[in-house]
Enzyme design. Structure first.
Site, mmCIF file in Angstrom:
data_model
loop_
_atom_site.group_PDB
_atom_site.id
_atom_site.type_symbol
_atom_site.label_atom_id
_atom_site.label_comp_id
_atom_site.label_asym_id
_atom_site.label_seq_id
_atom_site.Cartn_x
_atom_site.Cartn_y
_atom_site.Cartn_z
ATOM 1 C CG HIS A 18 4.756 11.871 4.414
ATOM 2 N ND1 HIS A 18 4.635 12.705 3.323
ATOM 3 C CD2 HIS A 18 4.427 10.627 3.963
ATOM 4 C CE1 HIS A 18 4.261 12.004 2.261
ATOM 5 N NE2 HIS A 18 4.122 10.740 2.625
ATOM 6 C CE LYS A 42 5.007 7.892 -6.584
ATOM 7 N NZ LYS A 42 4.871 7.942 -5.120
ATOM 8 N NE ARG A 93 -1.937 6.952 2.097
ATOM 9 C CZ ARG A 93 -1.568 7.476 0.951
ATOM 10 N NH1 ARG A 93 -1.647 8.773 0.758
ATOM 11 N NH2 ARG A 93 -1.146 6.710 -0.038
HETATM 12 O O1 PNS Z 1 6.733 7.412 -1.872
HETATM 13 P P1 PNS Z 1 6.922 6.333 -2.906
HETATM 14 O O2 PNS Z 1 7.287 6.928 -4.253
HETATM 15 O O3 PNS Z 1 5.717 5.431 -3.011
HETATM 16 O O4 PNS Z 1 8.143 5.439 -2.399
HETATM 17 C C1 PNS Z 1 8.562 4.309 -3.151
HETATM 18 C C2 PNS Z 1 10.031 4.018 -2.837
HETATM 19 C C3 PNS Z 1 10.859 5.236 -3.175
HETATM 20 C C4 PNS Z 1 10.166 3.711 -1.359
HETATM 21 C C5 PNS Z 1 10.496 2.806 -3.692
HETATM 22 O O5 PNS Z 1 10.294 3.113 -5.032
HETATM 23 C C6 PNS Z 1 11.952 2.443 -3.445
HETATM 24 O O6 PNS Z 1 12.251 1.822 -2.452
HETATM 25 N N1 PNS Z 1 12.871 2.860 -4.365
HETATM 26 C C7 PNS Z 1 14.312 2.655 -4.196
HETATM 27 C C8 PNS Z 1 14.878 1.688 -5.251
HETATM 28 C C9 PNS Z 1 14.594 0.267 -4.834
HETATM 29 O O7 PNS Z 1 15.156 -0.260 -3.890
HETATM 30 N N2 PNS Z 1 13.675 -0.374 -5.593
HETATM 31 C C10 PNS Z 1 13.206 -1.700 -5.273
HETATM 32 C C11 PNS Z 1 12.079 -1.625 -4.256
HETATM 33 S S1 PNS Z 1 11.450 -3.193 -3.864
#
Ligand code: PNS
Length: 161
Positions: A18, A42, A93
């Site tokens: 990251h 999660k 990745r």
């Molecule tokens: O590291 P992660 O858990 O794979 O990240 C996923 C994340 C947090 C980027 C995604 O779940 C997100 O954007 N959540 C915010 C809420 C939202 O906008 N949901 C719709 C996404 S299309």
């Protein structure tokens, strides 16, 4: 021309992969906001505040063109719109990352028009994931190679083994 990009994720914990991605994204776009997002799907080891603080510390001195923020509720696309971001940046990745990310990228564009730009993970970090690091850590393994020192320190203070 400098653009603002948003680099979102759970970052539980924020790995060397990251850190590399964020550094490269900031150099590519000019300005970067790293957003620690609460993902209800999660089980978290660190709170979003602990993650955000350890991310800042991971840089040593946080570069002037990088901010760290948290998003505990609401849509990422709307957050990006509110801060005037031009793009979401995500690291890839593998092909399975792309399959996971593509629907989110398309939904985010449907919501507000925000585009997602994918940067390839550097080869040396392509096998590192937060979930794997967390599992190895919780089972007593050595994860120092995968984490910035400050993140490892936070993890061992919050969740000593
Ligand atoms: O590291 P992660 O858990 O794979 O990240 C996923 C994340 C947090 C980027 C995604 O779940 C997100 O954007 N959540 C915010 C809420 C939202 O906008 N949901 C719709 C996404 S299309």
């Amino acid at each position: 021309m400098s653009l603002l990009a948003v680099y979102p994720g759970s970052f539980d914990p924020f790995t060397k992969g990251h850190l590399d991605l964020a550094t490269r994204a900031a150099a590519t776009f000019g300005q970067l906001t790293i957003v620690v997002v609460h993902n209800p799907n999660k089980t978290a080891m660190l709170t979003v505040e602990q993650r955000a603080e350890s991310i800042k510390e991971a840089f040593g001195e946080l570069p002037k063109n990088i901010c760290v923020d948290v998003l505990v509720d609401g849509l990422l696309a709307e957050y990006c719109q509110n801060i005037g971001a031009s793009a979401i940046v995500k690291g890839l990745r593998s092909a399975s990352d792309f399959e996971y990310e593509l629907p989110m990228a398309n939904v985010n564009r449907d919501l507000t028009g925000i585009e997602t730009v994918f940067l390839p993970a550097a080869g040396e970090f392509a096998h590192i994931s937060s979930s794997l690091v967390k599992q190895v850590y919780e089972l007593g393994g050595d994860v120092a190679a995968y984490l910035p020192d400050a993140v490892l320190k936070t993890m061992s203070e919050v969740n000593p083994r």
